[in-house]
Enzyme design. Sequence first.
Site, PDB file in Angstrom:
ATOM      1  N   VAL A 194       0.847  -1.211   0.000  1.00 28.46           N
ATOM      2  CA  VAL A 194       0.000   0.000   0.000  1.00 28.46           C
ATOM      3  C   VAL A 194       0.881   1.259   0.000  1.00 28.46           C
ATOM      4  O   VAL A 194       0.660   2.184  -0.790  1.00 28.46           O
ATOM      5  CB  VAL A 194      -0.952   0.011   1.214  1.00 28.46           C
ATOM      6  CG1 VAL A 194      -1.729   1.329   1.265  1.00 28.46           C
ATOM      7  CG2 VAL A 194      -1.916  -1.161   1.151  1.00 28.46           C
ATOM      8  N   GLU A 210      -4.408  -6.072  -4.969  1.00 27.55           N
ATOM      9  CA  GLU A 210      -3.056  -6.481  -5.371  1.00 27.55           C
ATOM     10  C   GLU A 210      -3.113  -6.945  -6.823  1.00 27.55           C
ATOM     11  O   GLU A 210      -4.078  -7.565  -7.252  1.00 27.55           O
ATOM     12  CB  GLU A 210      -2.560  -7.630  -4.486  1.00 27.55           C
ATOM     13  CG  GLU A 210      -2.263  -7.153  -3.090  1.00 27.55           C
ATOM     14  CD  GLU A 210      -1.626  -8.231  -2.230  1.00 27.55           C
ATOM     15  OE1 GLU A 210      -0.939  -9.111  -2.770  1.00 27.55           O
ATOM     16  OE2 GLU A 210      -1.847  -8.179  -1.019  1.00 27.55           O
ATOM     17  N   LYS A 239     -14.533   0.652   5.046  1.00 27.93           N
ATOM     18  CA  LYS A 239     -13.479  -0.256   4.601  1.00 27.93           C
ATOM     19  C   LYS A 239     -13.795  -1.708   4.988  1.00 27.93           C
ATOM     20  O   LYS A 239     -13.755  -2.628   4.169  1.00 27.93           O
ATOM     21  CB  LYS A 239     -12.141   0.193   5.203  1.00 27.93           C
ATOM     22  CG  LYS A 239     -11.014  -0.794   5.075  1.00 27.93           C
ATOM     23  CD  LYS A 239     -10.551  -0.922   3.650  1.00 27.93           C
ATOM     24  CE  LYS A 239      -9.567  -2.051   3.506  1.00 27.93           C
ATOM     25  NZ  LYS A 239      -8.869  -2.071   2.263  1.00 27.93           N
ATOM     26  N   PHE A 250     -17.242  -9.863  -9.085  1.00 27.49           N
ATOM     27  CA  PHE A 250     -17.053 -10.746  -7.919  1.00 27.49           C
ATOM     28  C   PHE A 250     -18.063 -11.889  -7.910  1.00 27.49           C
ATOM     29  O   PHE A 250     -18.568 -12.291  -6.871  1.00 27.49           O
ATOM     30  CB  PHE A 250     -17.136  -9.926  -6.617  1.00 27.49           C
ATOM     31  CG  PHE A 250     -15.775  -9.743  -6.004  1.00 27.49           C
ATOM     32  CD1 PHE A 250     -14.837  -8.939  -6.616  1.00 27.49           C
ATOM     33  CD2 PHE A 250     -15.422 -10.401  -4.832  1.00 27.49           C
ATOM     34  CE1 PHE A 250     -13.562  -8.778  -6.088  1.00 27.49           C
ATOM     35  CE2 PHE A 250     -14.154 -10.254  -4.290  1.00 27.49           C
ATOM     36  CZ  PHE A 250     -13.230  -9.434  -4.923  1.00 27.49           C
ATOM     37  N   GLY A 279      -8.858 -15.694  -0.801  1.00 25.01           N
ATOM     38  CA  GLY A 279      -7.670 -15.680   0.052  1.00 25.01           C
ATOM     39  C   GLY A 279      -7.097 -14.280   0.067  1.00 25.01           C
ATOM     40  O   GLY A 279      -7.806 -13.300  -0.159  1.00 25.01           O
ATOM     41  N   CYS A 309      -6.274  -9.523   2.788  1.00 22.05           N
ATOM     42  CA  CYS A 309      -7.279  -8.512   3.160  1.00 22.05           C
ATOM     43  C   CYS A 309      -8.632  -9.101   3.517  1.00 22.05           C
ATOM     44  O   CYS A 309      -9.132  -8.884   4.620  1.00 22.05           O
ATOM     45  CB  CYS A 309      -7.418  -7.516   2.026  1.00 22.05           C
ATOM     46  SG  CYS A 309      -5.845  -6.775   1.575  1.00 22.05           S
ATOM     47  N   LYS A 350      -8.690 -11.306   6.681  1.00 24.92           N
ATOM     48  CA  LYS A 350      -8.278 -10.519   7.855  1.00 24.92           C
ATOM     49  C   LYS A 350      -9.365  -9.514   8.247  1.00 24.92           C
ATOM     50  O   LYS A 350      -9.693  -9.356   9.426  1.00 24.92           O
ATOM     51  CB  LYS A 350      -6.975  -9.784   7.520  1.00 24.92           C
ATOM     52  CG  LYS A 350      -6.554  -8.748   8.531  1.00 24.92           C
ATOM     53  CD  LYS A 350      -5.210  -8.141   8.169  1.00 24.92           C
ATOM     54  CE  LYS A 350      -5.363  -6.984   7.210  1.00 24.92           C
ATOM     55  NZ  LYS A 350      -5.111  -5.673   7.746  1.00 24.92           N
ATOM     56  N   LYS A 379      -4.084 -15.210  -6.012  1.00 26.52           N
ATOM     57  CA  LYS A 379      -4.735 -14.852  -7.270  1.00 26.52           C
ATOM     58  C   LYS A 379      -3.620 -14.483  -8.247  1.00 26.52           C
ATOM     59  O   LYS A 379      -2.449 -14.364  -7.844  1.00 26.52           O
ATOM     60  CB  LYS A 379      -5.704 -13.692  -7.086  1.00 26.52           C
ATOM     61  CG  LYS A 379      -5.038 -12.386  -6.676  1.00 26.52           C
ATOM     62  CD  LYS A 379      -6.035 -11.244  -6.673  1.00 26.52           C
ATOM     63  CE  LYS A 379      -5.350  -9.930  -6.395  1.00 26.52           C
ATOM     64  NZ  LYS A 379      -6.233  -8.788  -6.467  1.00 26.52           N
TER      65      LYS A 379
HETATM   66  C1  UGA Z   1      -9.232  -6.790  -1.698  1.00 22.40           C
HETATM   67  C2  UGA Z   1     -10.292  -5.783  -2.188  1.00 22.40           C
HETATM   68  O1  UGA Z   1     -10.816  -6.203  -3.450  1.00 22.40           O
HETATM   69  C3  UGA Z   1      -9.685  -4.386  -2.351  1.00 22.40           C
HETATM   70  O2  UGA Z   1     -10.715  -3.465  -2.689  1.00 22.40           O
HETATM   71  C4  UGA Z   1      -9.056  -3.976  -1.008  1.00 22.40           C
HETATM   72  O3  UGA Z   1      -8.433  -2.719  -1.085  1.00 22.40           O
HETATM   73  C5  UGA Z   1      -8.003  -4.992  -0.606  1.00 22.40           C
HETATM   74  O4  UGA Z   1      -8.644  -6.283  -0.491  1.00 22.40           O
HETATM   75  C6  UGA Z   1      -7.438  -4.539   0.721  1.00 22.40           C
HETATM   76  O5  UGA Z   1      -8.191  -4.523   1.697  1.00 22.40           O
HETATM   77  O6  UGA Z   1      -6.297  -4.071   0.736  1.00 22.40           O
HETATM   78  P1  UGA Z   1      -7.262  -8.185  -2.854  1.00 22.40           P
HETATM   79  O7  UGA Z   1      -7.193  -8.943  -1.572  1.00 22.40           O
HETATM   80  O8  UGA Z   1      -6.004  -7.662  -3.465  1.00 22.40           O
HETATM   81  O9  UGA Z   1      -8.237  -6.903  -2.711  1.00 22.40           O
HETATM   82  O10 UGA Z   1      -7.888  -9.171  -3.907  1.00 22.40           O
HETATM   83  P2  UGA Z   1      -9.273  -9.327  -4.689  1.00 22.40           P
HETATM   84  O11 UGA Z   1      -9.054  -9.061  -6.122  1.00 22.40           O
HETATM   85  O12 UGA Z   1     -10.375  -8.626  -4.013  1.00 22.40           O
HETATM   86  O13 UGA Z   1      -9.489 -10.904  -4.532  1.00 22.40           O
HETATM   87  C7  UGA Z   1      -9.747 -11.483  -3.260  1.00 22.40           C
HETATM   88  C8  UGA Z   1      -9.966 -12.972  -3.402  1.00 22.40           C
HETATM   89  O14 UGA Z   1     -11.194 -13.252  -4.042  1.00 22.40           O
HETATM   90  C9  UGA Z   1      -8.903 -13.693  -4.212  1.00 22.40           C
HETATM   91  O15 UGA Z   1      -8.619 -14.914  -3.583  1.00 22.40           O
HETATM   92  C10 UGA Z   1      -9.566 -13.904  -5.564  1.00 22.40           C
HETATM   93  O16 UGA Z   1      -9.050 -15.005  -6.265  1.00 22.40           O
HETATM   94  C11 UGA Z   1     -10.987 -14.142  -5.127  1.00 22.40           C
HETATM   95  N1  UGA Z   1     -11.998 -13.840  -6.172  1.00 22.40           N
HETATM   96  C12 UGA Z   1     -12.199 -12.573  -6.585  1.00 22.40           C
HETATM   97  C13 UGA Z   1     -12.779 -14.866  -6.669  1.00 22.40           C
HETATM   98  O17 UGA Z   1     -12.630 -16.054  -6.296  1.00 22.40           O
HETATM   99  N2  UGA Z   1     -13.757 -14.574  -7.591  1.00 22.40           N
HETATM  100  C14 UGA Z   1     -13.980 -13.299  -8.003  1.00 22.40           C
HETATM  101  O18 UGA Z   1     -14.912 -13.095  -8.837  1.00 22.40           O
HETATM  102  C15 UGA Z   1     -13.185 -12.276  -7.502  1.00 22.40           C
END
Ligand code: UGA
Length: 452
Positions: free
Chosen positions: A11, A149, A198, A243, A251, A254, A257, A310
């Site tokens: 960040v 990320e 948040k 989503f 996983g 974020c 947690k 991811k």
């Molecule tokens: C997440 C939030 O999306 C951000 O907005 C936030 O700022 C961030 O946490 C944080 O709190 O710092 P991030 O953890 O980087 O971001 O990843 P995401 O893209 O949200 O994915 C989260 C998980 O969901 C991953 O395991 C991903 O593979 C899974 N996912 C996502 C799915 O299984 N299907 C989807 O359609 C989307």
Amino acid sequence: MPIAVAGAGYVGLTTAACLCELGHQVTLLEIDVERVARLKRGESPIFEPGLDALLQRHLGRALKVTTDLSEALDGAEMLIACVGTPPTASGAPNLSALWRLLGDLRRQRRSGELTVVVKSTVPPGTNRRAQQRLGAGFAVVSNPEFLREGTAIHDFFHPDRIVVGAAQPAAARQVAALYRGIDAPVVVTGWEEAELIKYASNAFLAVKLSFTNEVAAVADSLGADGLTVLRGVGLDRRIGPHFLAPGPGYGGSCLPKDLAALRWTARRRRVRLDLLPAAERANRRQRQRMLAKLGPVAGKRIAVWGLAFKAGTDDVRESPALEIIPALLAQGARVVAHDPEARRTFAAALTGAGVQREGSASASTGVPPSGAGLPGGFTLVDEMWEAARGADALLVLTEWPEYAAAPPEAIRTALAGDLVVDARNLFDPEAMAAAGLRYRGVGRDRGFHPPA
Ligand code: UGA
């Protein structure tokens, strides 16, 4: 505007580099001497697409790096706290790095008002406590980040919203002005509202994903096409199309947690939450479903494509692979795994080496781990086809583009067996069947019933 950014994790680095891009002068404060040395050499300590180029453009010019707080504060009108708030066993985040920083600030501060922006993810009430601890001469403002990320740079410049929580309108205006030039609604509110926005956002995303995965499981059991079902659901504007991709369960550092921290916050205030624990349970069950799709694995060789939680990151925190691979080994399988970026971070996590992601990530650009200390039966390889060759089954856990581009015929030729469990729905089921593979997607696994 001259700004100090504290914390060179993903960040802090992204924020610092992007603020330079917006024309600000930024001094990045980091206590880890080794990380600072690497940054000064122009090396990014984390893997984040596009970050290297931004760092190279601004380092030594708009962007300076230091380990010294007084140097960081020299001339700064604002300090943005981006220090880590890792989870603890109770679900409460560990705020010690933030309190340490604020303590140092109080001792260091010279004359004039300093705006202290809390970007670290913190439980509701933290910004208020921060203001109490700092006292007069400081204006605390909550400004949570919503960066994903892997797409953090893009997200910084194209946010859905900017949230600014403050007690003083002038400080709120000053923080909103940081983002001048970015086209997004600004939600100006109080501290607790900003903090809760948040947590509630990440918790909602986690709930949405667990729901998505359960719909996919029902579709599997019916022999229905779950992806078509979810597309039909997502076209409802009240639900939205994002989503809704079923997978091996969420996983990362974020969602898990922040869900735990919101539960902890509610518990402390004696608010009973039913939905969030259910979403967590559903997420754990989703990992089990992926294992069940492989069937009995004792004595078999399983190829795993994907270790990062991811695509687009080397982060393995709460990654499905960290649960699924040890479970496969415990059942007597041999596992040969590949990931384009996360081999080193995964090896460190698996061996409990405790290597911090930021500390090891830049080395994970292709350097294989030594293998020392890895569990028996587990091999990490540099090349995806080396993992697949001679395996009884292939399990795809991360949606890297190079996996999606693998021709079904080549997979058929490489494998000794014919089973492909595609936890990311990367492949076309018909093309896989035509190549002679038994294909199991998520929500695209006709008639699949996991054992109860
Ligand atoms: C997440 C939030 O999306 C951000 O907005 C936030 O700022 C961030 O946490 C944080 O709190 O710092 P991030 O953890 O980087 O971001 O990843 P995401 O893209 O949200 O994915 C989260 C998980 O969901 C991953 O395991 C991903 O593979 C899974 N996912 C996502 C799915 O299984 N299907 C989807 O359609 C989307």
